[in-house]
Scaffold this active site. Structure first.
Site, PDB file in Angstrom:
ATOM      1  N   ASN A 107       0.868  -1.166   0.000  1.00 39.91           N
ATOM      2  CA  ASN A 107       0.000   0.000   0.000  1.00 39.91           C
ATOM      3  C   ASN A 107       0.909   1.222   0.000  1.00 39.91           C
ATOM      4  O   ASN A 107       1.486   1.569   1.025  1.00 39.91           O
ATOM      5  CB  ASN A 107      -0.911  -0.008   1.233  1.00 39.91           C
ATOM      6  CG  ASN A 107      -1.786   1.240   1.286  1.00 39.91           C
ATOM      7  OD1 ASN A 107      -1.806   2.024   0.333  1.00 39.91           O
ATOM      8  ND2 ASN A 107      -2.491   1.429   2.385  1.00 39.91           N
ATOM      9  N   LYS A 163       0.055   4.216  -0.348  1.00 40.87           N
ATOM     10  CA  LYS A 163      -0.615   5.400   0.197  1.00 40.87           C
ATOM     11  C   LYS A 163      -0.407   6.587  -0.761  1.00 40.87           C
ATOM     12  O   LYS A 163      -0.431   6.372  -1.965  1.00 40.87           O
ATOM     13  CB  LYS A 163      -0.122   5.673   1.626  1.00 40.87           C
ATOM     14  CG  LYS A 163      -0.250   4.400   2.481  1.00 40.87           C
ATOM     15  CD  LYS A 163      -0.094   4.601   3.955  1.00 40.87           C
ATOM     16  CE  LYS A 163      -0.290   3.249   4.660  1.00 40.87           C
ATOM     17  NZ  LYS A 163      -0.265   3.358   6.122  1.00 40.87           N
ATOM     18  N   HIS A 168      -9.745   1.239   4.463  1.00 41.49           N
ATOM     19  CA  HIS A 168      -8.474   1.407   5.187  1.00 41.49           C
ATOM     20  C   HIS A 168      -8.702   2.336   6.385  1.00 41.49           C
ATOM     21  O   HIS A 168      -9.491   3.281   6.299  1.00 41.49           O
ATOM     22  CB  HIS A 168      -7.405   1.975   4.250  1.00 41.49           C
ATOM     23  CG  HIS A 168      -6.037   1.924   4.856  1.00 41.49           C
ATOM     24  ND1 HIS A 168      -5.612   2.858   5.778  1.00 41.49           N
ATOM     25  CD2 HIS A 168      -5.029   1.030   4.721  1.00 41.49           C
ATOM     26  CE1 HIS A 168      -4.386   2.542   6.166  1.00 41.49           C
ATOM     27  NE2 HIS A 168      -4.003   1.439   5.547  1.00 41.49           N
ATOM     28  N   GLU A 182      -7.060   4.703   7.514  1.00 40.81           N
ATOM     29  CA  GLU A 182      -6.823   6.126   7.242  1.00 40.81           C
ATOM     30  C   GLU A 182      -8.061   6.753   6.595  1.00 40.81           C
ATOM     31  O   GLU A 182      -8.365   7.927   6.818  1.00 40.81           O
ATOM     32  CB  GLU A 182      -5.561   6.288   6.379  1.00 40.81           C
ATOM     33  CG  GLU A 182      -4.313   6.035   7.226  1.00 40.81           C
ATOM     34  CD  GLU A 182      -3.125   5.485   6.476  1.00 40.81           C
ATOM     35  OE1 GLU A 182      -3.095   5.534   5.242  1.00 40.81           O
ATOM     36  OE2 GLU A 182      -2.197   4.984   7.158  1.00 40.81           O
ATOM     37  N   GLU A 219      -5.621  -4.719  10.306  1.00 42.63           N
ATOM     38  CA  GLU A 219      -4.611  -3.685  10.535  1.00 42.63           C
ATOM     39  C   GLU A 219      -4.920  -2.966  11.844  1.00 42.63           C
ATOM     40  O   GLU A 219      -5.717  -2.014  11.858  1.00 42.63           O
ATOM     41  CB  GLU A 219      -4.604  -2.683   9.379  1.00 42.63           C
ATOM     42  CG  GLU A 219      -4.239  -3.314   8.048  1.00 42.63           C
ATOM     43  CD  GLU A 219      -3.587  -2.309   7.112  1.00 42.63           C
ATOM     44  OE1 GLU A 219      -2.488  -2.602   6.630  1.00 42.63           O
ATOM     45  OE2 GLU A 219      -4.156  -1.225   6.885  1.00 42.63           O
ATOM     46  N   GLY A 235       2.365   2.420  10.747  1.00 49.11           N
ATOM     47  CA  GLY A 235       3.337   3.498  10.626  1.00 49.11           C
ATOM     48  C   GLY A 235       4.022   3.855  11.934  1.00 49.11           C
ATOM     49  O   GLY A 235       4.675   4.891  12.037  1.00 49.11           O
ATOM     50  N   SER A 294       3.206  -2.030  10.211  1.00 45.91           N
ATOM     51  CA  SER A 294       4.667  -2.081  10.413  1.00 45.91           C
ATOM     52  C   SER A 294       5.295  -3.421  10.043  1.00 45.91           C
ATOM     53  O   SER A 294       6.251  -3.850  10.688  1.00 45.91           O
ATOM     54  CB  SER A 294       5.018  -1.701  11.854  1.00 45.91           C
ATOM     55  OG  SER A 294       4.596  -0.376  12.126  1.00 45.91           O
TER      56      SER A 294
HETATM   57  P1  13P Z   1       2.881   0.478   7.639  1.00 41.84           P
HETATM   58  O1  13P Z   1       3.388  -0.831   7.083  1.00 41.84           O
HETATM   59  O2  13P Z   1       3.632   1.662   7.177  1.00 41.84           O
HETATM   60  O3  13P Z   1       2.697   0.394   9.123  1.00 41.84           O
HETATM   61  O4  13P Z   1       1.398   0.679   7.031  1.00 41.84           O
HETATM   62  C1  13P Z   1       0.478  -0.344   7.152  1.00 41.84           C
HETATM   63  C2  13P Z   1      -0.708  -0.014   6.334  1.00 41.84           C
HETATM   64  O5  13P Z   1      -1.476   0.858   6.658  1.00 41.84           O
HETATM   65  C3  13P Z   1      -0.910  -0.771   5.094  1.00 41.84           C
HETATM   66  O6  13P Z   1      -2.177  -0.552   4.569  1.00 41.84           O
END
Ligand code: 13P
Length: 256
Positions: free
Chosen positions: A13, A15, A99, A101, A171, A177, A217
């Site tokens: 991903n 982002k 997601h 976010e 997640e 992150g 992560s």
């Molecule tokens: P990270 O791997 O940066 O923690 O992000 C995870 C994520 O949100 C994947 O969709």
């Protein structure tokens, strides 16, 4: 639950990162690094402006391309949105839905997740539906109830007959992150809760064949221990998916 083999799915991903040039450079470098791996399905999830370029760059390889979101309608007056038909037309095959976010910053709700999931399945896109608890929910002992209610809400009214392609990504929001990974045991426990809810909402057969990815992560060094567990069928990777070397290492380390 009936025992079935689930092919690991390793999804990047990206982002809101990368320009088209950077995305093409990634794909060109990444293709030879993963050319010999057939044990896993590989997916790159990119921003809308990158999608046609990334699809073209990955053409002829086993790499699949995902959108990071979509609207549930085929077309209409929805400024700024992308429809399932538009994604299909450019050979996008997968789509992230819900997601955290999007839930946190863009008013994504259980209801819109459900509408998007229905649309993805109806249009033959592979949906990767994201669920996960906040730190405050985990600390309050609510992890199981949050996962059950997010999963159940996503699956309301889904016809089990067309739910075969469904993928869920667990997640935990506190692990995204932050460098904090859920331990493999914590993740496996969460995946079992999600799988039990899929059995309740759809059927034991669909639950047994649905791939449940862990995200939060994930790094090359943590991949093998996660994938070794019974109910962890892949990974959804943010930060460590931005460089071809680290993401290809995650693909390599998922062969367990
Ligand atoms: P990270 O791997 O940066 O923690 O992000 C995870 C994520 O949100 C994947 O969709």
């Amino acid at each position: 639950m009936p025992k079935v083999t689930r092919k690991p799915l390793i999804a990047a991903n990206w982002k809101m990162f990368k320009t088209p040039d950077e995305a093409v450079a990634f794909v060109r470098a990444f293709i030879p690094l993963v050319a010999t791996y057939s044990h896993a399905e590989i997916v790159l999830s990119a921003s809308p402006t990158l999608l046609p370029t990334v699809v073209a760059a990955a053409k002829g390889t086993a790499i699949h391309i995902a959108a990071q979101d979509m609207h549930w309608k085929e077309s209409g007056a929805y400024t700024g949105e992308t429809s399932p038909l538009q994604l299909k037309a450019i050979a996008v095959t997968h789509v992230l839905i819900g997601h955290s976010e999007r839930r946190q910053y863009f008013n994504e709700t259980d209801e819109t997740v459900n509408l998007k999931l229905k649309a993805a399945l109806a249009h033959g896109l592979v949906p990767i539906v994201c669920v996960g608890e906040l730190l405050s929910e985990r600390e309050a002992g609510k992890t199981a109830s949050v996962l059950e209610s997010q999963t159940a809400a996503a699956l309301v009214g889904i016809d089990p007959a067309i739910a075969g392609p469904l993928v869920i990504a667990y997640e935990p929001v506190w692990a995204i992150g932050t460098g904090k990974t859920a331990t493999p045991e914590m993740a496996d426990e969460a995946h079992k809760i999600i799988r039990a809810q899929i059995a309740k909402s759809l059927s034991p057969e669909i639950a047994a064949s649905t791939r449940i990815l862990y995200g939060g992560s994930v790094k090359p060094a943590s991949t093998a221990a996660l994938l070794a567990l019974e109910d962890i069928d892949g990974a959804l990777v943010g930060g460590a998916s931005l460089e071809p070397e680290s993401f290809s290492q995650i693909v390599a380390n998922s062969a367990v």
